[in-house]
Design a protein around this motif. Structure first.
Motif, short mmCIF file in Angstrom:
data_model
loop_
_atom_site.label_atom_id
_atom_site.label_comp_id
_atom_site.label_asym_id
_atom_site.label_seq_id
_atom_site.Cartn_x
_atom_site.Cartn_y
_atom_site.Cartn_z
N GLN A 79 0.84 -1.21 0.00
CA GLN A 79 0.00 0.00 0.00
C GLN A 79 0.87 1.25 0.00
O GLN A 79 0.61 2.21 -0.72
CB GLN A 79 -0.91 0.00 1.22
N ILE A 80 1.90 1.22 0.83
CA ILE A 80 2.81 2.37 0.91
C ILE A 80 3.57 2.54 -0.40
O ILE A 80 3.76 3.66 -0.88
CB ILE A 80 3.79 2.19 2.10
N MET A 81 3.96 1.42 -1.00
CA MET A 81 4.68 1.51 -2.27
C MET A 81 3.77 2.00 -3.40
O MET A 81 4.23 2.62 -4.36
CB MET A 81 5.25 0.12 -2.63
N LEU A 82 2.47 1.73 -3.29
CA LEU A 82 1.51 2.18 -4.30
C LEU A 82 1.11 3.65 -4.15
O LEU A 82 0.61 4.25 -5.11
CB LEU A 82 0.25 1.30 -4.25
N THR A 83 1.32 4.21 -2.97
CA THR A 83 0.83 5.57 -2.68
C THR A 83 1.29 6.61 -3.70
O THR A 83 0.47 7.38 -4.22
CB THR A 83 1.22 5.99 -1.26
N PRO A 84 2.59 6.68 -4.04
CA PRO A 84 2.99 7.71 -5.02
C PRO A 84 2.37 7.50 -6.40
O PRO A 84 2.05 8.49 -7.09
CB PRO A 84 4.52 7.56 -5.07
#
Length: 791
Positions: free
Chosen positions: A307-312
Motif C-alpha cells: 500500500q505504501i509503495m503504491l501511494t505515489p
C-alpha cells in the motif's frame, strides 16, 4: 367339573403318556384296536357335532354288519371301549385336581403383590413429606447462598474486567518501552498480539472495554505505522521508487554500489515490520469498496507495505486522470489504461527479484506482482465506474471505451498473468445498465457491418479464389467476414465473470446468425430464376460454410461450458421439456442446433432447386433418346464397332456441362450432395421412362448397356470409384435385358415357379440385388429375342 372345552384343549399329562404307551401295545396286537381308536376319535368329533346316535349306528353297522359271526367281536370291542373310557376319566380327574391348585397359587401371588404395593405407597408418602419439610427448612439457606453466588460471579466479572484492562495497559506499557529503546520489531510483535486480543473480544458485550481496547490499538498502530512508513519511504526514495521509466533505463539510484546491500537489508527489515502491522491495519481500516451493483469478488485489502509503495503511483494517477487536467479526457480511456500497464511493466522485475523473496521468507502466500497489479486495478475500476455513466449514451465513445478496456484486459491477463478471479474491468462492464447498453451497441454495429458486407461489390467473391489449396470451401467474402465478426464477438465476451452474461451474448450471436440467414434467403429468392448462376452458388456456399463452422464451434470447450450453464438455467426455469434437457445434458444437441437446423434446411432447399433445374434440362435433352427404336436395332454381331447412340449425345452433353459448371462453383461437399441427388433421380427416370416404356431386341439391349456402362456411368467416375453403384436400377435392368437366352429362360422359369428365398438366390446369382422379383419378370417380358418355341 371343568367345561368340556377345557378338557379337550388340556395338554397331555404324564399319566396320559403312559396310557398312550399301553394303547400303542394294543394297536400292535390287532387291527381291530386301530379301527376302534379311530372310531373313538370320530366319536369325539361327531359328539361335538351333536350327532352321536347316528355315529353309533354307523359304527355298529361297520363292525358287525349283517354277518352274525361278527358278534364274536363284541367282547373285544366292549373291553376296548371300557379301557378308553377309563383313560378319559383318569385324564379328567388329573386335570380337575391340578386347576384349583394353580388358581390358588395365582391368588396367593396377587395378595402378596398387593401387600408389597401398599408398603411402597406408605414409604413414598413418608418420603414426600420429609422432602417437602427439608425444602421448606433449606429455602432461606438457598436464597442466601444464591445471593452470595451472584456476588461472587459479579466480583469475578469485575476481576476479569480489571485483568483485561491491566493486560491492555501492560501491553501498552511494553510497546512504549520498546519504542523508547528503539526496539521496533518487538513493539510491532506486541501490537500484533494486542490486535489478536481485540479480535477475540469482539463477542463480548463490554462496550467500554472494547472501545478502550480499540482506542489503544489504534493509538499505537498510528505511531508505529507513521514511524515505519517514514523510514520505509526514505529507503524507497533512495531506490528512486517509483520507477517511471522502463526497466532498461532504470538506475537504482545508488551512488556507491557498496551501499546497495545495506539498503536492501533495511528494505527487508522495514517491509517485515510493516507486514506485522497487517492485522491491526485490517482491524482499523475499512477497505474502499465500489458499490455492490458491480458484484466484485470478495478480496482482502492489499498488504500494508505494498500500500505504501503504491501511494505515489495513486497520487500520480489521481493528479493526471481526475479533475480538469488536460490528460483527463473522457474520449481517451487508452491514456490511463496504457499508463497502468506501463507501471506494472516497469515494476515487475523489482517486485519479482527484491520483494517476492521477502514474502517467501516470511512464509506468506502473497504474490508481490499480482498484489501490486491488484492495487493499481482498483484505480482503473474507480475511474471506469466514474466515466461510464457520462458516455453511456454516446455510441461511438462507449464503443471505443469497451474496445480499449478489452485490449487492456487481454494484455493484463496474457502478458502479466493477472488472474480472472480477481476484480477486473469485466465486472464493471457487467453492471446491468452498462451491460445492456453494451449488448445494444454490439448488436447495432454488428448489423451495420452486415449491411456493408452484403452490399459490397466483392460480397460474393472468395478472397482465395486463385489459391486452390485454401479455397476448398469456396467461401464468399461476406460469409467469411460474418463468421469473423461472430468470432470477434466471442473473444470480446468470453472473459465475462458470470455465465448468465455470457449466455446473453450467445443469444445475441444466435440472433445475428438468424438475421444473416434471413438476408441470405432474401438474396437467394432474387436469384431463384438463375439457380445455377454464380451468385446463387455463392449463397449456397455461404450457407454451408456458416453451418459447418457452427457445428465445429459446438464441440469447442467454451461453448460446451455455456451449454452446461444453459442447461442449469433451463432446468431452474422449466423452459424446456425433459427430452430436450436430456439431449443437452448428454451432449446429443448443442447450443447452435436450432440455427444449424435452419441453415441445413435452407441448404437442402437450394440444392433441391438446383437438382430440379438440371434434371428438367436433362429430361428435355433425353426426349430423342426415349424415342429410340430399341426393338429394331442391329445386334452387336452385326456391327463392326459399338458406338454411342446419337440420340444420347444431348443428354450426356447436358450432364457433363452442368456437372463441370457446378463443380467449379460449389464447394466439394455441396457438389457431392448435388451429383448424388441428381444421379438418384436420373437412375429412376431412365429406368421408368426409357427402359420400362420400351421393348428391346438383342441389339437394343446391347446398345442400351453400351450407352449406360461405357458413356453415362464414366461421366461420374471423376467423383467416385464405382459410379455404377449409384445407378442400381439401370445397371441391373441392363443385366436382365442382356442375359443370354438360356439363362433368361432358366431365370424366368425359376421366378414363375418359386418365390421367396429360392427366387432371391437365383437373382443374386446373376447380379440382381436391388430389383424385386416382379420387376425382373416385367423386364424379362420386355425382351423380344426369345426362341420360336418360346415360352
Amino acid at each position: 367339573m371343568p367345561p368340556a372345552g377345557e378338557i379337550g384343549e388340556a395338554p397331555a399329562a404324564p399319566c396320559c403318556s403312559e396310557r398312550a404307551d399301553e394303547r400303542k401295545d394294543v394297536e400292535e396286537k390287532s387291527d381291530i384296536n386301530i379301527t376302534a381308536l379311530v372310531g373313538n376319535e370320530q366319536v369325539n368329533e361327531d359328539a361335538d357335532n351333536g350327532d352321536l346316535p347316528s355315529y353309533v349306528s354307523a359304527f355298529i353297522e361297520k363292525e358287525v354288519g349283517n354277518d352274525l359271526k361278527s358278534l364274536k367281536k363284541l367282547d373285544t370291542l366292549i373291553e376296548q371301549m371300557t379301557e378308553n373310557k377309563m383313560q378319559l376319566e383318569e385324564q379328567v380327574l388329573t386335570i380337575s385336581s391340578e386347576i384349583p391348585k394353580r388358581i390358588q397359587s395365582a391368588l396367593k401371588n396377587a395378595e402378596e403383590s398387593k401387600q408389597f404395593l401398599n408398603q411402597f405407597m406408605e414409604q413414598e408418602t413418608h418420603l414426600f413429606s420429609s422432602i417437602n419439610s427439608h425444602l421448606l427448612t433449606a429455602q432461606p439457606w438457598m436464597e442466601d447462598l444464591g445471593a452470595m453466588i451472584n456476588q461472587i460471579e459479579e466480583i469475578e466479572r469485575h476481576l476479569a474486567y480489571l485483568k483485561w484492562i491491566s493486560q491492555i495497559e501492560e501491553l501498552s506499557d511494553n510497546i512504549q518501552q520498546y519504542l523508547m529503546t528503539n526496539n521496533v520489531p518487538e513493539a510491532a510483535s506486541t501490537l500484533v498480539y494486542m490486535a489478536e486480543l481485540d479480535i477475540k473480544l469482539q463477542e463480548s458485550s463490554c462496550t467500554h472495554l472494547l472501545a478502550f481496547m480499540r482506542a489503544t490499538v489504534k493509538f499505537w498502530h498510528k505511531i508505529l505505522k507513521d514511524k515505519l512508513t517514514s523510514d520505509f519511504e526514505e529507503i524507497l526514495a533512495q531506490l528512486h521508487w517509483p520507477f517511471i521509466t522502463p526497466p532498461q533505463s532504470q538506475t537504482v539510484g545508488l551512488s556507491r554500489p557498496a551501499t546497495a546491500p545495506e539498503i536492501y537489508t533495511n528494505l527487508e527489515t522495514l517491509f517485515c515490520q510493516l507486514l506485522k502491522l497487517q492485522t491491526s491495519d485490517e482491524l482499523l481500516t475499512e477497505p474502499k469498496q465500489l458499490p455492490e451493483k458491480y458484484c466484485l469478488p470478495a478480496s482482502p485489502s492489499v498488504i500494508l507495505p505494498l500500500q505504501i509503495m503504491l501511494t505515489p503511483l495513486q497520487k500520480r494517477f489521481r493528479y493526471h486522470f481526475r479533475g480538469n487536467r488536460q490528460t483527463n479526457v473522457i474520449s481517451k480511456p487508452e491514456w490511463y489504461l496504457a499508463q497502468v500497464l506501463m507501471w506494472i511493466g516497469n515494476h515487475t522485475q523489482f517486485l519479482d527479484e527484491k520483494i517476492q523473496p521477502i514474502l517467501d521468507k516470511v512464509g506468506t502466500s502473497v504474490n508481490a506482482r499480482l498484489e501490486f497489479s491488484r492495487g493499481l486495478m482498483m484505480l482503473v475500476l474507480e475511474k471506469l465506474a466514474a466515466d461510464i455513466p457520462c458516455l453511456l449514451y454516446d455510441d461511438n465513445l462507449f464503443c471505443h471505451l469497451v474496445d480499449e478496456v478489452l485490449l487492456f484486459e487481454r494484455e493484463l491477463h496474457s502478458v502479466y498473468g493477472y488472474p480472472g478471479t480477481f476484480a477486473n474491468c469485466m465486472h464493471i462492464l457487467s453492471e446491468e445498465t452498462c451491460f445492456q447498453r453494451w449488448l445494444t451497441v454490439e448488436r447495432k454495429f454488428a448489423l451495420q457491418k452486415m449491411d456493408s458486407m452484403l452490399s459490397s461489390e466483392a460480397a460474393w467473391i472468395s478472397q482465395y479464389k486463385d489459391i486452390t489449396d485454401v479455397d476448398e470451401m469456396k467461401v464468399p467474402d461476406c460469409a467469411e467476414t460474418f463468421m469473423t465478426l461472430l468470432l470477434v464477438i466471442t473473444d470480446r465476451y468470453k472473459n465475462l465473470p458470470t455465465a448468465s452474461r455470457k449466455l446473453q451474448f450467445l443469444e445475441l450471436q444466435k440472433d445475428l446468425v438468424d438475421d444473416f440467414r434471413i438476408r441470405l434467403t432474401q438474396v437467394m429468392k432474387e436469384e431463384t430464376r438463375a439457380s445455377l448462376g454464380f451468385r446463387y452458388c455463392a449463397i449456397l456456399n455461404a450457407v454451408n460454410y456458416i453451418s459447418t463452422v457452427l457445428a465445429d464451434w459446438a464441440d469447442n470447450v467454451f461453448f460446451l461450458q455455456l451449454q452446461q450453464a444453459a442447461l442449469e438455467v433451463f432446468a431452474e426455469n422449466n423452459t424446456l421439456s425433459k427430452l430436450q434437457l436430456g439431449q443437452l445434458a448428454s451432449m446429443e444437441s448443442s447450443v447452435f442446433d436450432d440455427m444449424i437446423n435452419l441453415l441445413e434446411r435452407l441448404k437442402h432447399d437450394m440444392l433441391t432447386r438446383q437438382v430440379d433445374h438440371v434434371f428438367r434440362e436433362v429430361k428435355e435433352a433425353a426426349k430423342l433418346y426415349k424415342k429410340e427404336r430399341w426393338l429394331s436395332l442391329p445386334s452387336q454381331a452385326e456391327q463392326a464397332v459399338m458406338s454411342l447412340s446419337s440420340s444420347a449425345c444431348p443428354l450426356l452433353l447436358t450432364l457433363r456441362d452442368r456437372s463441370l459448371q457446378l463443380e467449379q462453383q460449389l464447394c466439394f461437399s455441396l457438389f457431392k450432395i448435388f451429383w448424388q441427388m441428381l444421379v438418384e433421380k436420373l437412375d429412376v427416370y431412365i429406368y421408368q421412362e426409357i427402359i420400362l416404356a420400351n421393348h428391346f431386341n438383342e441389339g437394343g439391349a446391347a446398345q442400351l448397356q453400351f450407352d449406360m456402362t461405357r458413356n453415362l456411368f464414366p461421366l461420374f467416375s471423376h467423383y467416385c470409384k464405382r459410379p455404377e453403384n449409384y445407378f442400381k436400377h439401370v445397371k441391373e435392368a441392363c443385366i436382365v435385358l442382356n442375359l443370354n437366352v438360356g439363362s433368361a429362360l432358366l431365370l424366368k422359369d425359376v421366378l414363375q415357379s418359386a418365390s421367396g428365398k429360392p427366387a432371391t438366390e437365383a437373382l443374386n446369382e446373376v447380379g440382381i440385388y436391388k430389383l424385386a422379383q416382379q420387376d425382373v419378370e416385367i423386364l424379362l417380358n420386355l425382351r423380344t429375342n426369345w426362341p420360336n418355341t418360346g415360352k
